[in-house]
Design a protein around this motif. Structure first.
Motif, mmCIF file in Angstrom:
data_model
loop_
_atom_site.group_PDB
_atom_site.id
_atom_site.type_symbol
_atom_site.label_atom_id
_atom_site.label_comp_id
_atom_site.label_asym_id
_atom_site.label_seq_id
_atom_site.Cartn_x
_atom_site.Cartn_y
_atom_site.Cartn_z
ATOM 1 N N LEU A 140 76.660 26.369 49.915
ATOM 2 C CA LEU A 140 75.937 27.500 50.489
ATOM 3 C C LEU A 140 74.800 27.945 49.568
ATOM 4 O O LEU A 140 73.683 28.237 50.028
ATOM 5 C CB LEU A 140 76.901 28.660 50.737
ATOM 6 N N LEU A 141 75.075 27.983 48.264
ATOM 7 C CA LEU A 141 74.036 28.355 47.295
ATOM 8 C C LEU A 141 72.881 27.364 47.336
ATOM 9 O O LEU A 141 71.704 27.762 47.339
ATOM 10 C CB LEU A 141 74.642 28.399 45.889
ATOM 11 N N ILE A 143 72.001 25.323 49.817
ATOM 12 C CA ILE A 143 71.291 25.360 51.105
ATOM 13 C C ILE A 143 70.348 26.550 51.180
ATOM 14 O O ILE A 143 69.208 26.438 51.653
ATOM 15 C CB ILE A 143 72.297 25.390 52.273
ATOM 16 N N THR A 144 70.807 27.696 50.703
ATOM 17 C CA THR A 144 70.027 28.932 50.876
ATOM 18 C C THR A 144 69.035 29.199 49.743
ATOM 19 O O THR A 144 68.064 29.938 49.931
ATOM 20 C CB THR A 144 70.966 30.146 50.987
ATOM 21 N N ARG A 145 69.247 28.594 48.569
ATOM 22 C CA ARG A 145 68.402 28.934 47.416
ATOM 23 C C ARG A 145 67.893 27.699 46.675
ATOM 24 O O ARG A 145 67.530 27.793 45.509
ATOM 25 C CB ARG A 145 69.194 29.826 46.441
ATOM 26 N N TYR A 146 67.820 26.568 47.351
ATOM 27 C CA TYR A 146 67.447 25.326 46.651
ATOM 28 C C TYR A 146 66.071 25.420 45.997
ATOM 29 O O TYR A 146 65.909 25.102 44.810
ATOM 30 C CB TYR A 146 67.481 24.139 47.620
ATOM 31 N N GLN A 148 64.339 27.975 45.079
ATOM 32 C CA GLN A 148 64.339 28.924 43.960
ATOM 33 C C GLN A 148 65.029 28.337 42.736
ATOM 34 O O GLN A 148 64.575 28.547 41.603
ATOM 35 C CB GLN A 148 65.029 30.224 44.387
#
Length: 262
Positions: A140-141, A143-146, A148
Motif C-alpha cells: 500500500l505504501l 502504490i500510494t507513495r512510490y 515520493q
C-alpha cells in the motif's frame, strides 16, 4: 498440525520474509536509513515484553515499541546534529536493555533466544498471517507513495524544498518497517533480520535503473537466500534463522556479486 504443515509453514514463512524484508531494505538503503532500521529491530523488545505481560498479541506491542524508539531517536538527533549515529546507537542499546530488564521484572516466561534469533520450525499460520499483513502495508505504501519515495531517496533536501511531507512519509515508513521486522521475528529474530534487510539489496544495486528494479532484484536475491538457508538447515540439523544470517554474509563475499564500486 499435519506432517506437511510442519515443513510447509516454515518454508513459506522463510520465502515470504525473504521477499518482504529485502523490498523494505531497498527503501532504507537508498534513503541511507539502515541504521534506523537496526534501531527499530532492537527497540521492539520492550513492547513485546509488555504485550506478553498484558496478554495481548506481542506483535502489537513490538510495532508500537519499535515506532516509539524511532520517534525518540529522531527527536534526540535534532539536538545532536553532529552525533546522529551515536544517538541512534544509544537509543538502540537503551531499548534493548529495557526489554531484557522487563522480562525478569514482569516475571515473564519468554524464550529470549527465539525472539532474538528466530525459530522457523515452530511458526504457525498465525505467524504467516502477520507477514502477509506487513506485506500488504508495504505494498500500500509503495502504490500510494512510490514517486515520493523515489524523490526522497534521490534528493531528500530537494524533497523538503518542494514541499513534500518528508517527516510524515518517514513516520509511515518507520511504522511499516516496524511491522515487517516484527512479522519476521519468528523466522530470523529481531537481531538477524537486519541481514535480510540489507544483504540482498547490495549486489548490483549500482547497476539497476530504477527503485522498482532494485526492489524486484533484491526480492529475488532474498528469496534465494532464505530458501538456501532453510534447505541447508534441515539436513545439517541447524537453526534456520542464524544460518540464513550467515548465508547473507557469505553472499557479499562472492566476487561476482559484490557491489560494482567495491
Amino acid at each position: 498440525m499435519t506432517a506437511l504443515d510442519l515443513w510447509l509453514i516454515p518454508l513459506l514463512m522463510a520465502l515470504l520474509v525473504g521477499i518482504v524484508c529485502p523490498v523494505t531494505g531497498t527503501l532504507l538503503v537508498t534513503q541511507r536509513r539502515v541504521l534506523q532500521a537496526n534501531l527499530i529491530s532492537h527497540a521492539v523488545l520492550p513492547g513485546v515484553a509488555v504485550a506478553v505481560a498484558m496478554g495481548i498479541d506481542p506483535a502489537i506491542g513490538g510495532v508500537i515499541s519499535g515506532l516509539l524508539g524511532s520517534l525518540m531517536s529522531e527527536r534526540l538527533q535534532r539536538s545532536q546534529p553532529a552525533g546522529q549515529e551515536a544517538v541512534i546507537n544509544t537509543v538502540l542499546a537503551g531499548f534493548l536493555g529495557l526489554g531484557v530488564l522487563l522480562i525478569p521484572v514482569l516475571d515473564l516466561r519468554l524464550d529470549l533466544e527465539a525472539l532474538l534469533f528466530g525459530d522457523l520450525l515452530i511458526v504457525d499460520w498465525y505467524d504467516l498471517t502477520r507477514v502477509l499483513v506487513a506485506a500488504a502495508a508495504l505494498l500500500l505504501l509503495l502504490i500510494t507513495r512510490y514517486s515520493q519515495l523515489v524523490f526522497v531517496g534521490v534528493d531528500p533536501d530537494g524533497a523538503v524544498a518542494v514541499g513534500l511531507p518528508v517527516k510524515t512519509l518517514q513516520l509511515v515508513q518507520a511504522l511499516v518497517t516496524s511491522m515487517v521486522i516484527v512479522s519476521a521475528m519468528a523466522a530470523v529474530g529481531v537481531i538477524l533480520v537486519i541481514g535480510l534487510l540489507c544483504a540482498p539489496v547490495l549486489p548490483g544495486l549500482s547497476r539497476v535503473s530504477s527503485l522498482r528494479a532494485a526492489m524486484v532484484q533484491s526480492a529475488l536475491v532474498g528469496l534465494a537466500l532464505s530458501a538456501v538457508g532453510f534447505l541447508l538447515a534441515v539436513p545439517l540439523n541447524l537453526p534456520p534463522g542464524p544460518l540464513i544470517g550467515v548465508v547473507c554474509m557469505l553472499l557479499l563475499s562472492l566476487p561476482r556479486l559484490r557491489p560494482a564500486n567495491s
